[in-house]
Design a protein around this motif. Structure first.
Motif, PDB file in Angstrom:
ATOM      1  N   GLU A 175       0.832  -1.201   0.000  1.00 29.36           N
ATOM      2  CA  GLU A 175       0.000   0.000   0.000  1.00 29.36           C
ATOM      3  C   GLU A 175       0.868   1.252   0.000  1.00 29.36           C
ATOM      4  N   THR A 204      -7.420  -2.269  -6.283  1.00 33.37           N
ATOM      5  CA  THR A 204      -7.809  -2.697  -4.943  1.00 33.37           C
ATOM      6  C   THR A 204      -6.983  -1.981  -3.884  1.00 33.37           C
ATOM      7  N   GLN A 205      -5.678  -1.872  -4.121  1.00 34.02           N
ATOM      8  CA  GLN A 205      -4.806  -1.203  -3.155  1.00 34.02           C
ATOM      9  C   GLN A 205      -5.176   0.269  -3.016  1.00 34.02           C
ATOM     10  N   ARG A 208      -8.294   0.601  -1.007  1.00 33.11           N
ATOM     11  CA  ARG A 208      -8.040   0.379   0.417  1.00 33.11           C
ATOM     12  C   ARG A 208      -7.444   1.623   1.072  1.00 33.11           C
ATOM     13  N   ARG A 212      -9.187   3.646   3.999  1.00 31.84           N
ATOM     14  CA  ARG A 212      -8.499   3.718   5.293  1.00 31.84           C
ATOM     15  C   ARG A 212      -8.472   5.146   5.827  1.00 31.84           C
TER      16      ARG A 212
END
Length: 240
Positions: A175, A204-205, A208, A212
């Motif tokens: 990430e 996807t990363q 995320r 977050r």
């Protein structure tokens, strides 16, 4: 008997909402996108006050939003729209390159901007890119955003740097690498090639990281990396 090969799934059509107070501009955009088989204008609005209702009813993937409109300007409409769950992406349509309203719209979550005198093919490509998850931001605009972030006093900058570093430190290794690559202005495909990942994994990363930190666009990731003092790190280097 030869087994027929499975058919490739048809490409998904991008649903586009156009919001501009000038009917001639809307007509020109409708003509322009009429030649794009993969983009459908599902509705038009003449003012920012119409955006929420049109979005609820038409479910666009992308909104092409004029900034300067009478009752509610595109900046206010963008700020309100991007706070909604599942909000569509927004591309700001403007006459002026990187003025204060453009920068504020991008900070509010717009995925980029196009000038009204941009060649038609590039406007169409911008909608495709944003729908695919890639922002439409010039290096000039990104640098202006970062310069404004760096323009605060030393104490504010130090506090912001400490906070940013703690947030970056909370990211997993991949990430963090993706975040730094985003700060370099690279697309998902470019990040995937540099880090030996699939484009789907990069998406996807990025998702995320956004989730977050409660962010809603990639420029906010870039600003966080910049505040942490990591913008000059090598975001291309794959792990050993």
């Amino acid at each position: 008997m030869t087994t027929p090969l499975p058919k490739e799934p048809a490409p998904r059509t991008v649903r586009l909402l156009v919001v501009d107070d000038d009917p001639l501009v809307r007509a020109g955009l409708a003509l322009m996108f009429g030649g794009a088989d993969d983009i459908e204008i599902v509705g038009e609005g003449a003012d920012g006050t119409e955006v929420a209702a049109l979005t609820d009813r038409l479910r666009p993937d992308v909104v092409l939003m004029d900034l300067r409109m009478p009752a509610m300007d595109g900046l206010t409409a963008t700020e309100r729209l991007r706070t909604r769950p599942g909000a569509p992406e927004v591309i700001v349509l403007t006459t002026f390159h990187a003025d204060e309203q453009v920068l504020r719209a991008i900070r509010a979550g717009a995925a980029g901007f196009v000038l009204k005198d941009t060649p038609p093919a590039r406007i169409v490509d911008a909608v495709r890119r944003v729908a695919a998850g890639d922002p439409v931001l010039s290096p000039t605009v990104t640098r202006q955003l970062m310069d404004r972030a760096a323009g605060a006093g030393p104490r504010v900058r130090d506090e912001r740097a400490d906070t940013a570093r703690r947030r970056i430190d909370a990211l997993a290794g991949r990430e963090r690498e993706v975040a730094i690559a985003v700060a370099h202005g690279r697309s998902n495909a470019e990040i995937a090639a540099a880090l030996y990942l699939s484009v789907a994994t990069v998406k996807t990363q990025v998702s995320r990281i956004l989730a977050r930190f409660g962010f809603n666009n990639r420029v906010q990731i870039a600003l966080l990396v910049h505040d942490a003092g990591l913008a000059d790190d090598d975001g291309d280097r794959p792990p050993a």
